[in-house]
Design a protein around this motif. Sequence first.
Motif, PDB file in Angstrom:
ATOM      1  N   GLN A   9      -5.450 -12.347  -4.674  1.00  0.00           N
ATOM      2  CA  GLN A   9      -4.876 -11.659  -5.827  1.00  0.00           C
ATOM      3  C   GLN A   9      -3.365 -11.584  -5.642  1.00  0.00           C
ATOM      4  OE1 GLN A   9      -6.318  -7.310  -4.089  1.00  0.00           O
ATOM      5  NE2 GLN A   9      -6.713  -7.730  -6.180  1.00  0.00           N
ATOM      6  N   GLY A  45       3.496   1.598  -1.677  1.00  0.00           N
ATOM      7  CA  GLY A  45       3.684   1.796  -3.094  1.00  0.00           C
ATOM      8  C   GLY A  45       5.074   1.961  -3.653  1.00  0.00           C
ATOM      9  N   ARG A  51       0.824  -1.214   0.000  1.00  0.00           N
ATOM     10  CA  ARG A  51       0.000   0.000   0.000  1.00  0.00           C
ATOM     11  C   ARG A  51       0.856   1.261   0.000  1.00  0.00           C
ATOM     12  NH1 ARG A  51      -3.171  -3.162   3.556  1.00  0.00           N
ATOM     13  NH2 ARG A  51      -2.227  -2.131   5.340  1.00  0.00           N
ATOM     14  N   GLY A  58       1.110  -7.614  -7.025  1.00  0.00           N
ATOM     15  CA  GLY A  58       1.006  -6.490  -7.969  1.00  0.00           C
ATOM     16  C   GLY A  58      -0.426  -6.020  -8.146  1.00  0.00           C
ATOM     17  N   ALA A  59      -1.350  -6.966  -8.281  1.00  0.00           N
ATOM     18  CA  ALA A  59      -2.765  -6.602  -8.416  1.00  0.00           C
ATOM     19  C   ALA A  59      -3.266  -5.932  -7.143  1.00  0.00           C
ATOM     20  CB  ALA A  59      -3.598  -7.842  -8.743  1.00  0.00           C
ATOM     21  N   TYR A  60      -2.827  -6.436  -5.985  1.00  0.00           N
ATOM     22  CA  TYR A  60      -3.224  -5.820  -4.716  1.00  0.00           C
ATOM     23  C   TYR A  60      -2.718  -4.380  -4.652  1.00  0.00           C
ATOM     24  CZ  TYR A  60      -3.743  -4.884   0.221  1.00  0.00           C
ATOM     25  OH  TYR A  60      -4.094  -4.315   1.427  1.00  0.00           O
ATOM     26  N   ARG A  61      -1.465  -4.190  -5.039  1.00  0.00           N
ATOM     27  CA  ARG A  61      -0.894  -2.831  -5.018  1.00  0.00           C
ATOM     28  C   ARG A  61      -1.714  -1.900  -5.915  1.00  0.00           C
ATOM     29  NH1 ARG A  61       5.343  -2.226  -5.841  1.00  0.00           N
ATOM     30  NH2 ARG A  61       5.325  -1.926  -3.604  1.00  0.00           N
ATOM     31  N   ARG A  62      -2.036  -2.346  -7.121  1.00  0.00           N
ATOM     32  CA  ARG A  62      -2.803  -1.512  -8.043  1.00  0.00           C
ATOM     33  C   ARG A  62      -4.214  -1.227  -7.493  1.00  0.00           C
ATOM     34  NH1 ARG A  62       0.056  -4.914 -11.389  1.00  0.00           N
ATOM     35  NH2 ARG A  62      -1.672  -6.353 -11.678  1.00  0.00           N
ATOM     36  N   SER A  63      -4.850  -2.229  -6.899  1.00  0.00           N
ATOM     37  CA  SER A  63      -6.226  -2.046  -6.417  1.00  0.00           C
ATOM     38  C   SER A  63      -6.280  -1.225  -5.133  1.00  0.00           C
ATOM     39  CB  SER A  63      -6.906  -3.397  -6.193  1.00  0.00           C
ATOM     40  OG  SER A  63      -6.339  -4.074  -5.092  1.00  0.00           O
ATOM     41  N   SER A  64      -5.155  -1.129  -4.430  1.00  0.00           N
ATOM     42  CA  SER A  64      -5.146  -0.349  -3.182  1.00  0.00           C
ATOM     43  C   SER A  64      -4.815   1.111  -3.430  1.00  0.00           C
ATOM     44  CB  SER A  64      -4.163  -0.969  -2.171  1.00  0.00           C
ATOM     45  OG  SER A  64      -2.830  -0.800  -2.608  1.00  0.00           O
ATOM     46  N   GLY A  65      -4.607   1.477  -4.696  1.00  0.00           N
ATOM     47  CA  GLY A  65      -4.381   2.869  -5.030  1.00  0.00           C
ATOM     48  C   GLY A  65      -2.990   3.379  -4.774  1.00  0.00           C
TER      49      GLY A  65
END
Length: 115
Positions: free
Chosen positions: A104, A75, A73, A107-114
């Motif tokens: 997930q 980032g 998160r 990488g997908a988690y990072r993208r979805s967490s903004g």
Amino acid sequence: STDNIASMNRARMLHVRDLIESALGEDLALARLAGEAGIAVHAFAAAFTRAFGVPPYRYVIQRRVERAKSLLRQGDLPIARIAYETGFASQSHLATTFKRTVGQTPGAYRRSSGA
């Protein structure tokens, strides 16, 4: 008395929990954790499971995944570095465990967490 034993065991388990939190990137083998608690490995695993509701290995993995989520998160750290910081053997070990646990990829988690 049994109250003294229970409070001593609780204090030992809390000490081990604090060690896990402060040493997630290190080897947290059962023998090390049992040694920290001052009890035999087989007795430690049962006592830990009673205290925290999950076996020590699962607890460590859960805490590592939670720490990885927090770092993702934020980032900025590369995922390979997050794997290292959270005690996973490799980036692929983190990815496999993370996907199984969270549903997930990191990488997908990072993208979805903004992040």
